[in-house]
Design a protein around this motif. Structure first.
Motif, mmCIF file in Angstrom:
data_model
loop_
_atom_site.group_PDB
_atom_site.id
_atom_site.type_symbol
_atom_site.label_atom_id
_atom_site.label_comp_id
_atom_site.label_asym_id
_atom_site.label_seq_id
_atom_site.Cartn_x
_atom_site.Cartn_y
_atom_site.Cartn_z
ATOM 1 N N ARG A 228 -51.844 -18.082 -20.993
ATOM 2 C CA ARG A 228 -51.382 -16.694 -21.070
ATOM 3 C C ARG A 228 -52.307 -15.849 -21.915
ATOM 4 N N LYS A 229 -52.845 -16.425 -22.985
ATOM 5 C CA LYS A 229 -53.819 -15.705 -23.802
ATOM 6 C C LYS A 229 -54.544 -16.690 -24.706
ATOM 7 N N PHE A 230 -55.677 -16.246 -25.218
ATOM 8 C CA PHE A 230 -56.447 -17.015 -26.194
ATOM 9 C C PHE A 230 -57.094 -16.011 -27.129
ATOM 10 N N GLN A 231 -57.184 -16.360 -28.412
ATOM 11 C CA GLN A 231 -57.662 -15.391 -29.391
ATOM 12 C C GLN A 231 -58.815 -15.953 -30.221
ATOM 13 N N TYR A 232 -59.733 -15.060 -30.563
ATOM 14 C CA TYR A 232 -60.852 -15.368 -31.437
ATOM 15 C C TYR A 232 -60.986 -14.259 -32.475
ATOM 16 N N ARG A 233 -61.459 -14.623 -33.628
ATOM 17 C CA ARG A 233 -61.882 -13.612 -34.580
ATOM 18 C C ARG A 233 -63.276 -13.131 -34.183
ATOM 19 N N VAL A 234 -63.575 -11.890 -34.524
ATOM 20 C CA VAL A 234 -64.858 -11.309 -34.154
ATOM 21 C C VAL A 234 -66.006 -12.145 -34.714
ATOM 22 N N ALA A 235 -65.868 -12.608 -35.954
ATOM 23 C CA ALA A 235 -66.934 -13.399 -36.573
ATOM 24 C C ALA A 235 -67.157 -14.707 -35.822
ATOM 25 N N THR A 236 -66.079 -15.296 -35.310
ATOM 26 C CA THR A 236 -66.214 -16.535 -34.546
ATOM 27 C C THR A 236 -66.949 -16.286 -33.234
ATOM 28 N N LEU A 237 -66.590 -15.197 -32.541
ATOM 29 C CA LEU A 237 -67.296 -14.856 -31.309
ATOM 30 C C LEU A 237 -68.763 -14.562 -31.581
ATOM 31 N N HIS A 238 -69.026 -13.896 -32.689
ATOM 32 C CA HIS A 238 -70.407 -13.608 -33.072
ATOM 33 C C HIS A 238 -71.212 -14.904 -33.187
ATOM 34 N N GLU A 239 -70.572 -15.911 -33.725
ATOM 35 C CA GLU A 239 -71.250 -17.204 -33.909
ATOM 36 C C GLU A 239 -71.436 -17.941 -32.588
ATOM 37 N N ILE A 240 -70.387 -18.060 -31.793
ATOM 38 C CA ILE A 240 -70.469 -18.923 -30.615
ATOM 39 C C ILE A 240 -71.156 -18.238 -29.431
ATOM 40 N N THR A 241 -71.287 -16.918 -29.454
ATOM 41 C CA THR A 241 -72.088 -16.273 -28.413
ATOM 42 C C THR A 241 -73.572 -16.479 -28.655
ATOM 43 N N GLY A 242 -73.954 -16.766 -29.909
ATOM 44 C CA GLY A 242 -75.365 -16.915 -30.235
ATOM 45 C C GLY A 242 -76.062 -15.597 -30.465
ATOM 46 N N SER A 243 -75.296 -14.549 -30.751
ATOM 47 C CA SER A 243 -75.880 -13.227 -30.949
ATOM 48 C C SER A 243 -76.781 -13.206 -32.174
ATOM 49 N N ALA A 244 -77.940 -12.545 -32.025
ATOM 50 C CA ALA A 244 -78.864 -12.383 -33.144
ATOM 51 C C ALA A 244 -78.626 -11.077 -33.885
ATOM 52 N N SER A 245 -77.669 -10.284 -33.420
ATOM 53 C CA SER A 245 -77.367 -9.003 -34.058
ATOM 54 C C SER A 245 -76.593 -9.222 -35.354
ATOM 55 N N THR A 246 -76.605 -8.219 -36.195
ATOM 56 C CA THR A 246 -75.751 -8.257 -37.375
ATOM 57 C C THR A 246 -74.297 -8.195 -36.930
ATOM 58 N N LEU A 247 -73.394 -8.613 -37.779
ATOM 59 C CA LEU A 247 -71.975 -8.599 -37.411
ATOM 60 C C LEU A 247 -71.484 -7.188 -37.076
ATOM 61 N N PRO A 248 -71.846 -6.144 -37.847
ATOM 62 C CA PRO A 248 -71.407 -4.794 -37.460
ATOM 63 C C PRO A 248 -71.962 -4.359 -36.105
ATOM 64 N N GLU A 249 -73.229 -4.674 -35.821
ATOM 65 C CA GLU A 249 -73.804 -4.307 -34.532
ATOM 66 C C GLU A 249 -73.151 -5.089 -33.402
#
Length: 348
Positions: A228-249
Motif C-alpha cells: 500500500r505504501k513505503f516510506q524513506y527519509r530524504v537523506a536515505t534516498l540521497h544515499e541509495i540513489t547514489g546522488s553526488a549532489s549536496t543534500l539541499p540540492e
C-alpha cells in the motif's frame, strides 16, 4: 555533476517529462508480450552501482549499507551510467525469455544492435549506434568491488558489468549490426536464480528522461512493489540513489520530480509524496489493478488498427482478427502463471 537530462538520449527541444516513444508500433510477430517485458536484477535496483551523472564521471565511489560494501572504480571512459544499464536490462530480459521457453542460456550472447536500440527506446540512427558502443565501453571499463549477494551467493569480488563486447558485423557506413557480449558471473548469477533476483519493470522506464527519475522508479519497484505504501527519509534516498549532489540540492531536485509527477503522472506505476523529511511511495491504481485476479481483463487487451494493417502485409489471406482472438486466449492461459511470478518477485 549534472543529474538532469541524459545526453545519450537527448531530445532537448521536447520539454515533455517523457522522452518520445520512438518506436510506437511493436513487431507483431517477434515477441510474446509477457516474455518480452523488461526485467532487472534486484541488486542494482537497491544499490547505486551506476552513476547519475550525464558527464564522464571519474570519481571512485564507496558505499556501505546494511552490511553490504561497494566500491565503484570508473574506467578510462568514465563510470557506467544509469542509461548504460539499458544494455544489461535488455540482456537480462532476453535470458529470462529464453529460460521461460525452456532454452539454455549462456554468459556469452549475441543479438542485433537494432533490436536493443528499438527495445530500449533509443535512436536507431548513426548516433544511436555510436552511443551504444560508448555504453559498452563504460560497462566493460567500470570496476565493481563488493560483497553484495546475487544468486544466493555472498562473495567478495571485483568485476565489471560485462567481461567483453565485440561488434560482429558492420554496415558499410560503420554501424554495428550484431553485437556479442559476455556478461559477468555476478550479473549471470542473478539470472540463473530465475525470479528471486529479477523483477519486471515498465516499458515506460526507457522513456524517463532524468537519471534520478529512473533511480526513484527502480527503488520504488523493489522496495514498495504492490504494498500500500513505503516510506524513506530524504537523506536515505540521497544515499541509495547514489546522488553526488549536496543534500539541499538533492531535495530540490526530488521536489521538482515529485511535483512534475503529480502534474503529469509520467513516472510509471508509482506516485511520490514529500512531507517534511519523509517521502511516501504508493503504487498507482492502474498498477495495482494489473495484478488483480480478474481474467476478464484480458478482454480489454486490443491491438491497434495499425498493427492489423502491418500484419496483413506480411500475412496476406490470414484473418488477423481471428489471430488476435487466438492470441488473447493464449494470454488468458498465461495470466495465472504470470501473476504467480510477479507476486513472488515483488515479495522479494
Amino acid at each position: 555533476m549534472c543529474e538532469m537530462t541524459n545526453l545519450a538520449t537527448s531530445d532537448t527541444r521536447d520539454l515533455s517529462p517523457l522522452l518520445p516513444d520512438r518506436h510506437p508500433e511493436p513487431d507483431f510477430f517477434v515477441c510474446d508480450i509477457f516474455d518480452a517485458m523488461p526485467k532487472v536484477d534486484t541488486a542494482s535496483m537497491v544499490h547505486p552501482l551506476f552513476t547519475l551523472s550525464t558527464k564522464p564521471d571519474y570519481r571512485i565511489r564507496e558505499y556501505e549499507r546494511n552490511g553490504n560494501f561497494l566500491r565503484i572504480k570508473p574506467g578510462s571512459d568514465g563510470a557506467a551510467t544509469v542509461h548504460d544499464r539499458d544494455v544489461l536490462i535488455y540482456c537480462i530480459s532476453q535470458c529470462m525469455a529464453a529460460l521461460n521457453e525452456g532454452r539454455k542460456i549462456d554468459r556469452k550472447m549475441r543479438f542485433r544492435a537494432h533490436d536493443l536500440l528499438k527495445t530500449t527506446n533509443r535512436k536507431t540512427s548513426g548516433e544511436g549506434y555510436r552511443l551504444l558502443q560508448a555504453a559498452l565501453a563504460r560497462l566493460q571499463g567500470t570496476q565493481i568491488e563488493t560483497d553484495i549477494t546475487t544468486g544466493g551467493k555472498e562473495v567478495w569480488k571485483i568485476f565489471s558489468f560485462i567481461e567483453s563486447a565485440e561488434t560482429i558485423k558492420e554496415t558499410r557506413d560503420g554501424r554495428m549490426l550484431e553485437v556479442e557480449i559476455t556478461l559477468s558471473d555476478w550479473v549471470f548469477n542473478a539470472i540463473r536464480e530465475r525470479g528471486g533476483d529479477i523483477l519486471m519493470i515498465s516499458r515506460d522506464y526507457f522513456r524517463l528522461r532524468k537519471p534520478l527519475e529512473r533511480r526513484l522508479y527502480e527503488i520504488a519497484r523493489k522496495s514498495c512493489g504492490q504494498q500500500r505504501k513505503f516510506q524513506y527519509r530524504v537523506a536515505t534516498l540521497h544515499e541509495i540513489t547514489g546522488s553526488a549532489s549536496t543534500l539541499p540540492e538533492f531535495r530540490r531536485m526530488l521536489t521538482k520530480i515529485i511535483d512534475d509527477n503529480l502534474e503529469h503522472g509520467h513516472i510509471p506505476d508509482y506516485t511520490f509524496e514529500l512531507n517534511n523529511d519523509l517521502v511516501t511511495i504508493r503504487p498507482k491504481a492502474s498498477f495495482t489493478k494489473a495484478f488483480a485476479p480478474a481474467p476478464s481483463q484480458i478482454s480489454h487487451v486490443k491491438l491497434r488498427e495499425g498493427i492489423h494493417n502491418a500484419a496483413k502485409k506480411h500475412a496476406e489471406g490470414w484473418d488477423t482478427y481471428a489471430l488476435e482472438d487466438q492470441w488473447r486466449d493464449m494470454l488468458a492461459g498465461k495470466m495465472k502463471s504470470l501473476r504467480t511470478l510477479r507476486d513472488r518477485s515483488s515479495a522479494s
